[in-house]
Motif scaffolding. Structure first.
Motif, PDB file in Angstrom:
ATOM      1  N   ALA A   1       0.278  -1.591   0.238  1.00 50.03           N
ATOM      2  CA  ALA A   1       0.103  -0.209   0.714  1.00 50.03           C
ATOM      3  C   ALA A   1       1.048   1.345  -0.461  1.00 50.03           C
ATOM      4  O   ALA A   1       1.147   1.911   0.541  1.00 50.03           O
ATOM      5  CB  ALA A   1      -0.707  -0.109   0.998  1.00 50.03           C
ATOM      6  N   GLU A   2       1.661   1.221  -1.225  1.00 53.79           N
ATOM      7  CA  GLU A   2       2.790   2.753  -1.361  1.00 53.79           C
ATOM      8  C   GLU A   2       2.763   3.137  -3.018  1.00 53.79           C
ATOM      9  O   GLU A   2       2.669   1.886  -3.687  1.00 53.79           O
ATOM     10  CB  GLU A   2       3.606   2.275  -0.726  1.00 53.79           C
ATOM     11  N   GLU A   3       3.306   4.000  -3.114  1.00 54.98           N
ATOM     12  CA  GLU A   3       3.171   4.244  -4.015  1.00 54.98           C
ATOM     13  C   GLU A   3       5.154   3.752  -4.823  1.00 54.98           C
ATOM     14  O   GLU A   3       5.715   3.503  -3.723  1.00 54.98           O
ATOM     15  CB  GLU A   3       3.402   6.391  -4.497  1.00 54.98           C
ATOM     16  N   PRO A   4       5.439   3.155  -5.987  1.00 55.60           N
ATOM     17  CA  PRO A   4       4.408   3.320  -7.030  1.00 55.60           C
ATOM     18  C   PRO A   4       3.267   2.448  -7.088  1.00 55.60           C
ATOM     19  O   PRO A   4       2.489   1.939  -8.422  1.00 55.60           O
ATOM     20  CB  PRO A   4       4.902   3.374  -8.035  1.00 55.60           C
ATOM     21  N   MET A   5       3.082   1.324  -6.578  1.00 55.10           N
ATOM     22  CA  MET A   5       2.668   0.127  -6.450  1.00 55.10           C
ATOM     23  C   MET A   5       0.300   0.699  -6.292  1.00 55.10           C
ATOM     24  O   MET A   5      -0.203   0.135  -7.338  1.00 55.10           O
ATOM     25  CB  MET A   5       2.645  -0.778  -5.439  1.00 55.10           C
ATOM     26  N   ALA A   6       0.677   1.352  -4.995  1.00 56.34           N
ATOM     27  CA  ALA A   6      -0.779   2.155  -5.263  1.00 56.34           C
ATOM     28  C   ALA A   6      -0.779   3.056  -4.323  1.00 56.34           C
ATOM     29  O   ALA A   6      -0.026   3.106  -3.681  1.00 56.34           O
ATOM     30  CB  ALA A   6      -1.700   0.801  -4.376  1.00 56.34           C
ATOM     31  N   GLY A   7      -1.389   4.025  -4.996  1.00 57.54           N
ATOM     32  CA  GLY A   7      -1.430   5.906  -4.436  1.00 57.54           C
ATOM     33  C   GLY A   7      -2.343   5.524  -3.212  1.00 57.54           C
ATOM     34  O   GLY A   7      -3.875   4.642  -3.481  1.00 57.54           O
ATOM     35  N   PRO A   8      -3.001   6.791  -2.511  1.00 59.12           N
ATOM     36  CA  PRO A   8      -4.037   6.644  -1.804  1.00 59.12           C
ATOM     37  C   PRO A   8      -5.268   6.929  -2.313  1.00 59.12           C
ATOM     38  O   PRO A   8      -6.320   5.956  -1.773  1.00 59.12           O
ATOM     39  CB  PRO A   8      -3.496   8.122  -1.406  1.00 59.12           C
TER      40      PRO A   8
ATOM     41  N   ILE B   1      -7.177  -3.169   7.068  1.00 52.89           N
ATOM     42  CA  ILE B   1      -5.420  -2.209   7.739  1.00 52.89           C
ATOM     43  C   ILE B   1      -4.235  -2.900   6.317  1.00 52.89           C
ATOM     44  O   ILE B   1      -3.571  -3.793   5.506  1.00 52.89           O
ATOM     45  CB  ILE B   1      -4.768  -2.966   8.604  1.00 52.89           C
ATOM     46  N   PRO B   2      -3.804  -1.442   6.021  1.00 50.27           N
ATOM     47  CA  PRO B   2      -2.557  -0.982   4.209  1.00 50.27           C
ATOM     48  C   PRO B   2      -1.715  -1.266   5.194  1.00 50.27           C
ATOM     49  O   PRO B   2      -0.877  -0.657   6.694  1.00 50.27           O
ATOM     50  CB  PRO B   2      -2.884   0.716   4.145  1.00 50.27           C
ATOM     51  N   THR B   3      -0.783  -2.118   4.261  1.00 51.10           N
ATOM     52  CA  THR B   3       0.816  -2.500   4.822  1.00 51.10           C
ATOM     53  C   THR B   3       1.359  -2.279   3.563  1.00 51.10           C
ATOM     54  O   THR B   3       1.261  -2.341   2.711  1.00 51.10           O
ATOM     55  CB  THR B   3       0.552  -3.982   5.592  1.00 51.10           C
ATOM     56  N   VAL B   4       3.132  -1.847   4.489  1.00 49.72           N
ATOM     57  CA  VAL B   4       3.750  -1.934   3.084  1.00 49.72           C
ATOM     58  C   VAL B   4       5.293  -3.293   3.998  1.00 49.72           C
ATOM     59  O   VAL B   4       4.860  -3.711   4.852  1.00 49.72           O
ATOM     60  CB  VAL B   4       4.642  -0.642   2.677  1.00 49.72           C
ATOM     61  N   PHE B   5       5.264  -3.765   3.173  1.00 49.83           N
ATOM     62  CA  PHE B   5       6.559  -5.116   3.194  1.00 49.83           C
ATOM     63  C   PHE B   5       7.674  -4.251   2.674  1.00 49.83           C
ATOM     64  O   PHE B   5       8.514  -3.136   2.224  1.00 49.83           O
ATOM     65  CB  PHE B   5       6.677  -5.831   2.079  1.00 49.83           C
ATOM     66  N   ARG B   6       8.740  -4.626   4.347  1.00 54.75           N
ATOM     67  CA  ARG B   6      10.297  -4.020   4.488  1.00 54.75           C
ATOM     68  C   ARG B   6      11.195  -5.316   4.240  1.00 54.75           C
ATOM     69  O   ARG B   6      10.566  -6.440   5.497  1.00 54.75           O
ATOM     70  CB  ARG B   6      10.291  -3.354   5.485  1.00 54.75           C
ATOM     71  N   PRO B   7      12.575  -5.959   4.115  1.00 50.06           N
ATOM     72  CA  PRO B   7      12.866  -7.418   4.146  1.00 50.06           C
ATOM     73  C   PRO B   7      13.506  -7.217   5.682  1.00 50.06           C
ATOM     74  O   PRO B   7      14.327  -5.630   5.657  1.00 50.06           O
ATOM     75  CB  PRO B   7      13.715  -6.900   2.716  1.00 50.06           C
ATOM     76  N   ARG B   8      13.817  -8.231   5.743  1.00 56.85           N
ATOM     77  CA  ARG B   8      14.974  -8.224   7.090  1.00 56.85           C
ATOM     78  C   ARG B   8      15.880  -9.908   6.850  1.00 56.85           C
ATOM     79  O   ARG B   8      15.387 -10.367   6.973  1.00 56.85           O
ATOM     80  CB  ARG B   8      13.033  -9.026   7.699  1.00 56.85           C
ATOM     81  N   PRO B   9      16.960  -9.093   6.846  1.00 52.65           N
ATOM     82  CA  PRO B   9      17.685 -10.746   6.575  1.00 52.65           C
ATOM     83  C   PRO B   9      17.573 -10.974   8.056  1.00 52.65           C
ATOM     84  O   PRO B   9      17.622 -11.262   9.151  1.00 52.65           O
ATOM     85  CB  PRO B   9      19.105 -10.079   6.767  1.00 52.65           C
TER      86      PRO B   9
END
Length: 446
Positions: A290-297, A317-325
């Motif tokens: 749920a973030e640009e450029p995948m999807a705007g507000p 619940i809109p979320t974003v993914f962040r990598p975690r080694p």
């Protein structure tokens, strides 16, 4: 067979009455009510259809109210254009299936997925609206959260590349390294299957299962998930998390269900067709990417609005993914390999550098395209390590290449990030624990 008939005023009442009689004889259907979907062309005042009649402001609302008032085993659709079109019929179908009823028309029949009761142990399911929406990442995150909070979880993972017989992996005993997965690959296993990813990165006991095919409402054509669920029921664990596969739903009754959809998806795909059915049987919608450029507000608002039309009370619940080694990478020069869309790779690489102190010298989002991945890897500069998700070609291409070159391979998870996410997930887990053993589950219905 207790039956709700869907009728309209574009058909002459004697025709409708005759049709209900004939369908009843052919199907063994006992009419208990009729939902009047609209239309006035061929009806007058005080028409008696011989059944309790339910009407509302639109066809979908009429069907919903009739299903709320009457317990039925089948919904027989005797209506037609112009009162109901394709969209309305799919919404009505979703309502019928969520109520556990067959939806029958002249040339079609949809059956509700069968959810089997396996044990009274508390359970959750994580399902998706399709592939590459981050469902398995959410499952892994949920498993780690439950483990940290003392729920003692196990995961039953359903995948297209799972084992012929359910396989138990004790995640807390796994060496999260390339050697283990390469040996699994040599044994003929699909070492990048979801259950290896979940066990290795979440460090919880995981039962790997397989499935083939998926119906419109998500029932697998063939699977060994029930066998896996019975194994999980016998484990010394406190709660079971069932991980779906693509848009297929694990065929087991659960206490609560989490639906994962991508904000980049067409709103019609999330809330229309039989996406509406998945909304109706779920207790929480996690909207990923749920973030640009995948999807705007605006796109996120549109999806939420469409979801509210189906389920006004469903938390979103809109979320974003962040990598975690999975291990320390500080000071290393790495190549990051992912299934992420090209548009977000730069942002993910910056996150890795800022949060974990590595230098990302190259990126590739072609982990699910072996030909392009091989081309990307061949053109990369010298690095200390490959940092890769455990997906698709992660083992047979990236890990094997790292072993041949003598380079470190570090596996990477994706964490969903959103305010209130942990509280919502833990709330569902607590509800599942309270409700365990109190009666059939399966998520919400109408």
């Amino acid at each position: 067979m207790r039956t709700l008939f869907l009728i309209d005023g574009e058909h002459y009442p004697p025709v409708v009455l005759d049709a209900m009689r004939r369908v009843g004889e052919e199907l063994g259907a006992e009419g208990v009510a009729a939902a009047f979907l609209g239309g006035t062309e061929k009806i007058g005042e005080d028409v008696d259809y011989g059944l309790p009649l339910v009407a509302a402001e639109d066809p979908v609302a009429a069907a919903r109210e009739a299903l709320r008032r009457h317990r039925v085993e089948a919904v027989v659709d005797l209506s037609d254009e112009p009162v109901v079109g394709y969209r309305e019929r799919m919404r009505i179908a979703s309502l019928a299936l969520a109520a556990g009823a067959r939806y029958i028309g002249s040339d079609f029949e949809l059956r509700p997925p069968r959810f089997h009761r396996v044990a009274d142990k508390p359970s959750l399911a994580v399902i998706g609206t399709g592939k590459r929406v981050g469902k398995t990442a959410v499952t892994g995150y949920l498993a780690r959260l439950l483990d940290r909070e003392g729920f003692n979880p196990a995961v039953v993972s359903m995948g297209r590349g799972g084992p012929q017989e359910p396989e138990v992996l004790e995640g807390h005993r796994l060496e999260v390294g390339s050697g283990y997965l390469l040996r699994a690959l040599e044994r003929g296993a699909h070492a990048a299957s979801d259950y290896y990813e979940t066990a290795a990165l979440s460090r919880v006991t995981t039962v790997g299962c397989r499935r083939c095919g998926g119906g419109l409402a998500g029932e697998p054509f063939v699977s060994n998930v029930l066998e896996g669920a019975r194994i999980a029921a016998g484990l010394d664990t406190g709660i079971t998390v069932f991980d779906g596969s693509g848009a297929a739903i694990p065929p087991v009754e659960v206490g609560r269900r989490v639906l994962v959809a991508g904000a980049h998806q067409d709103p019609e795909y999330v809330a229309g067709f039989l996406g509406a059915y998945r909304l109706l049987v779920s207790d929480l919608l996690i909207l990923t990417m749920a973030e640009e450029p995948m999807a705007g507000p605006g796109k996120i608002q549109e999806i939420t609005r469409r979801v509210r039309e189906v389920r006004e009370d469903l938390p979103v619940i809109p979320t974003v993914f962040r990598p975690r080694p999975a291990r320390e990478v500080r000071g290393l020069r790495v190549a990051y390999v992912s299934t992420a869309p090209p548009a977000v790779l730069k942002r993910l690489a910056e996150h890795l550098e800022e949060s974990y102190g590595c230098e990302v010298a190259a990126v590739s989002g072609n982990l699910s395209n072996r030909k392009r991945l091989a081309e990307d890897l061949a053109g990369m500069p010298e690095v200390d390590a490959y940092l890769t998700e455990i997906k698709a070609a992660a083992v047979d291409v990236v890990t094997r290449r790292g072993a041949e070159e003598g380079r470190l391979v570090v596996y990477c998870d994706n964490d969903p990030v959103a305010e209130g996410l942990d509280g919502a997930l833990l709330g569902l887990a607590r509800e599942a624990v309270r409700n365990a053993g109190s009666g059939p589950g399966g998520g919400r219905g109408v």
